[in-house]
Design a protein around this motif. Structure first.
Motif, PDB file in Angstrom:
ATOM      1  N   ALA A   1      94.364   0.488 -26.928  1.00 11.45           N
ATOM      2  CA  ALA A   1      92.908   0.595 -26.888  1.00 11.45           C
ATOM      3  C   ALA A   1      92.407  -0.048 -25.599  1.00 11.45           C
ATOM      4  N   GLY A   2      91.160   0.202 -25.297  1.00 10.93           N
ATOM      5  CA  GLY A   2      90.542  -0.354 -24.096  1.00 10.93           C
ATOM      6  C   GLY A   2      89.177   0.276 -23.917  1.00 10.93           C
ATOM      7  N   PRO A   3      88.461  -0.151 -22.906  1.00  8.31           N
ATOM      8  CA  PRO A   3      87.104   0.367 -22.702  1.00  8.31           C
ATOM      9  C   PRO A   3      87.089   1.814 -22.246  1.00  8.31           C
ATOM     10  N   THR A   4      85.932   2.427 -22.383  1.00 12.28           N
ATOM     11  CA  THR A   4      85.737   3.792 -21.924  1.00 12.28           C
ATOM     12  C   THR A   4      86.085   3.907 -20.441  1.00 12.28           C
ATOM     13  N   ALA A   5      86.643   5.025 -20.056  1.00 16.90           N
ATOM     14  CA  ALA A   5      86.964   5.347 -18.657  1.00 16.90           C
ATOM     15  C   ALA A   5      88.040   4.461 -18.054  1.00 16.90           C
ATOM     16  N   VAL A   6      88.774   3.714 -18.889  1.00 13.56           N
ATOM     17  CA  VAL A   6      89.845   2.881 -18.345  1.00 13.56           C
ATOM     18  C   VAL A   6      91.081   3.720 -18.037  1.00 13.56           C
ATOM     19  N   GLY A   7      91.153   4.903 -18.620  1.00 17.62           N
ATOM     20  CA  GLY A   7      92.292   5.781 -18.373  1.00 17.62           C
ATOM     21  C   GLY A   7      93.277   5.839 -19.520  1.00 17.62           C
TER      22      GLY A   7
ATOM     23  N   LEU B   1      94.397  -1.850 -22.733  1.00 21.18           N
ATOM     24  CA  LEU B   1      94.465  -1.272 -21.391  1.00 21.18           C
ATOM     25  C   LEU B   1      93.213  -1.698 -20.642  1.00 21.18           C
ATOM     26  N   SER B   2      93.413  -2.414 -19.559  1.00 22.03           N
ATOM     27  CA  SER B   2      92.306  -2.996 -18.807  1.00 22.03           C
ATOM     28  C   SER B   2      92.144  -2.305 -17.448  1.00 22.03           C
ATOM     29  N   PRO B   3      90.915  -2.176 -16.971  1.00 24.58           N
ATOM     30  CA  PRO B   3      90.725  -1.637 -15.623  1.00 24.58           C
ATOM     31  C   PRO B   3      91.057  -2.707 -14.592  1.00 24.58           C
ATOM     32  N   PRO B   4      91.384  -2.306 -13.361  1.00 24.23           N
ATOM     33  CA  PRO B   4      91.634  -3.309 -12.331  1.00 24.23           C
ATOM     34  C   PRO B   4      90.363  -4.094 -11.986  1.00 24.23           C
ATOM     35  N   SER B   5      89.204  -3.464 -12.192  1.00 24.13           N
ATOM     36  CA  SER B   5      87.922  -4.141 -11.950  1.00 24.13           C
ATOM     37  C   SER B   5      86.813  -3.333 -12.628  1.00 24.13           C
ATOM     38  N   TRP B   6      85.676  -3.968 -12.806  1.00 22.78           N
ATOM     39  CA  TRP B   6      84.507  -3.282 -13.372  1.00 22.78           C
ATOM     40  C   TRP B   6      84.075  -2.136 -12.462  1.00 22.78           C
ATOM     41  N   ASP B   7      84.028  -2.378 -11.158  1.00 27.79           N
ATOM     42  CA  ASP B   7      83.590  -1.344 -10.216  1.00 27.79           C
ATOM     43  C   ASP B   7      84.488  -0.113 -10.275  1.00 27.79           C
ATOM     44  N   GLU B   8      85.790  -0.326 -10.422  1.00 33.09           N
ATOM     45  CA  GLU B   8      86.714   0.805 -10.504  1.00 33.09           C
ATOM     46  C   GLU B   8      86.486   1.591 -11.790  1.00 33.09           C
ATOM     47  N   MET B   9      86.207   0.894 -12.879  1.00 34.70           N
ATOM     48  CA  MET B   9      85.952   1.580 -14.144  1.00 34.70           C
ATOM     49  C   MET B   9      84.681   2.438 -14.036  1.00 34.70           C
ATOM     50  N   VAL B  10      83.643   1.896 -13.428  1.00 35.75           N
ATOM     51  CA  VAL B  10      82.402   2.654 -13.237  1.00 35.75           C
ATOM     52  C   VAL B  10      82.683   3.883 -12.368  1.00 35.75           C
ATOM     53  N   ARG B  11      83.446   3.701 -11.300  1.00 30.87           N
ATOM     54  CA  ARG B  11      83.776   4.811 -10.407  1.00 30.87           C
ATOM     55  C   ARG B  11      84.511   5.915 -11.171  1.00 30.87           C
ATOM     56  N   ARG B  12      85.462   5.527 -12.035  1.00 30.12           N
ATOM     57  CA  ARG B  12      86.219   6.521 -12.803  1.00 30.12           C
ATOM     58  C   ARG B  12      85.304   7.276 -13.765  1.00 30.12           C
TER      59      ARG B  12
ATOM     60  N   GLU C   1      74.521   9.428 -20.926  1.00 34.16           N
ATOM     61  CA  GLU C   1      75.769   9.160 -21.641  1.00 34.16           C
ATOM     62  C   GLU C   1      76.634   8.156 -20.876  1.00 34.16           C
ATOM     63  N   GLN C   2      76.656   8.270 -19.555  1.00 38.30           N
ATOM     64  CA  GLN C   2      77.405   7.299 -18.750  1.00 38.30           C
ATOM     65  C   GLN C   2      76.866   5.888 -18.974  1.00 38.30           C
ATOM     66  N   GLN C   3      75.559   5.749 -18.984  1.00 37.14           N
ATOM     67  CA  GLN C   3      74.944   4.437 -19.205  1.00 37.14           C
ATOM     68  C   GLN C   3      75.295   3.903 -20.595  1.00 37.14           C
ATOM     69  N   ARG C   4      75.255   4.758 -21.589  1.00 35.79           N
ATOM     70  CA  ARG C   4      75.620   4.364 -22.960  1.00 35.79           C
ATOM     71  C   ARG C   4      77.071   3.890 -23.009  1.00 35.79           C
ATOM     72  N   ARG C   5      77.947   4.635 -22.352  1.00 34.47           N
ATOM     73  CA  ARG C   5      79.366   4.275 -22.359  1.00 34.47           C
ATOM     74  C   ARG C   5      79.616   2.964 -21.608  1.00 34.47           C
TER      75      ARG C   5
ATOM     76  N   THR D   1      78.704   0.102 -23.875  1.00 34.34           N
ATOM     77  CA  THR D   1      79.776  -0.063 -24.851  1.00 34.34           C
ATOM     78  C   THR D   1      80.985  -0.734 -24.207  1.00 34.34           C
ATOM     79  N   ALA D   2      81.297  -0.362 -22.958  1.00 35.76           N
ATOM     80  CA  ALA D   2      82.461  -0.910 -22.256  1.00 35.76           C
ATOM     81  C   ALA D   2      82.358  -2.424 -22.090  1.00 35.76           C
ATOM     82  N   LYS D   3      81.162  -2.932 -21.865  1.00 37.97           N
ATOM     83  CA  LYS D   3      80.992  -4.393 -21.727  1.00 37.97           C
ATOM     84  C   LYS D   3      81.449  -5.107 -22.992  1.00 37.97           C
ATOM     85  N   LEU D   4      81.091  -4.558 -24.143  1.00 43.15           N
ATOM     86  CA  LEU D   4      81.516  -5.149 -25.417  1.00 43.15           C
ATOM     87  C   LEU D   4      83.028  -4.984 -25.617  1.00 43.15           C
ATOM     88  N   GLU D   5      83.546  -3.833 -25.237  1.00 43.68           N
ATOM     89  CA  GLU D   5      84.969  -3.570 -25.412  1.00 43.68           C
ATOM     90  C   GLU D   5      85.819  -4.500 -24.545  1.00 43.68           C
ATOM     91  N   LEU D   6      85.382  -4.768 -23.317  1.00 41.95           N
ATOM     92  CA  LEU D   6      86.131  -5.664 -22.433  1.00 41.95           C
ATOM     93  C   LEU D   6      86.206  -7.078 -23.001  1.00 41.95           C
TER      94      LEU D   6
END
Length: 194
Positions: A14-20, A126-137, A148-152, A155-160
């Motif tokens: 598991a991990g935050p949205t857009a982490v891959g 599964l963690s992103p290398p950084s917050w900025d990279e996760m946003v970029r993905r 929807e991106q803003q909503r996700r 949610t990602a802040k809570l998931e991290l």
């Protein structure tokens, strides 16, 4: 097979949205044939290129309700306040009974449900290398509206913040490397990794 035994050989990713998570899981499916990747059911419509039974089982909200009511979901959750996702218990039980190493790629809510039922399973964040990279993905994949991106991202802040609930953390800075680390955490012998 008794339901209490299905945690043997079970790894939860598991991990935050857009982490891959999907990208790493697809890499594992393509390069590590001994790993059985669970296919979730969802009420959301397919994205371009997604195939029924390969990426997800796409079901109506009514069918999803039936599966939940019948106890056929190992875990399930409403994700991003909108769509439901869940893991069919029968498919996981069958794979474990066959001696397969099972990987569940699920969201944080689902991981918590599995932990309650099967604390002996292996839980990997599964963690992103950084917050900025996760946003970029997230923005770069172009599959969600700006709203929807803003909503996700909210949610990602809570998931991290839930990373400490997991047994291990894998940083997804490179898909091939992250997949190899995850498979190693699953305890597979080198001969089972190719």
């Amino acid at each position: 097979m008794p339901r209490g035994n299905i945690a043997h050989g079970l790894t939860v990713l598991a991990g935050p949205t857009a982490v891959g998570k999907g990208t790493v899981s697809t890499y594992i499916r393509d390069h590590y044939p001994h790993v059985w990747l669970s296919v979730s059911a969802t009420t959301r419509p397919p994205r371009p290129g997604e195939k029924e039974g390969v990426h997800y089982y796409f079901v109506s909200p009514e069918r999803f309700d039936e599966l939940v009511a019948a106890g056929e979901m190992l875990e399930w959750a409403v994700v991003h306040g909108r769509n439901r996702y869940g893991t069919l218990r029968s498919t996981v039980e069958q794979a474990v009974a066959e001696g397969r190493s099972v990987l569940l790629e699920i969201d944080l809510q689902g991981a918590r449900q599995v932990r309650e039922k099967m604390p002996e399973a292996n839980f990997v964040f599964l963690s992103p290398p950084s917050w900025d990279e996760m946003v970029r993905r997230l923005v770069g994949r172009g599959t969600e509206t700006a709203l929807e991106q803003q909503r996700r991202l909210e949610t990602a802040k809570l998931e991290l913040a839930a990373e400490s609930e997991f047994d291990h953390t894998v940083v997804n800075d490179d898909v091939q490397r992250a997949a190899a680390e995850l498979v190693s955490l699953m305890g597979l012998a080198p001969s089972e990794r190719t």
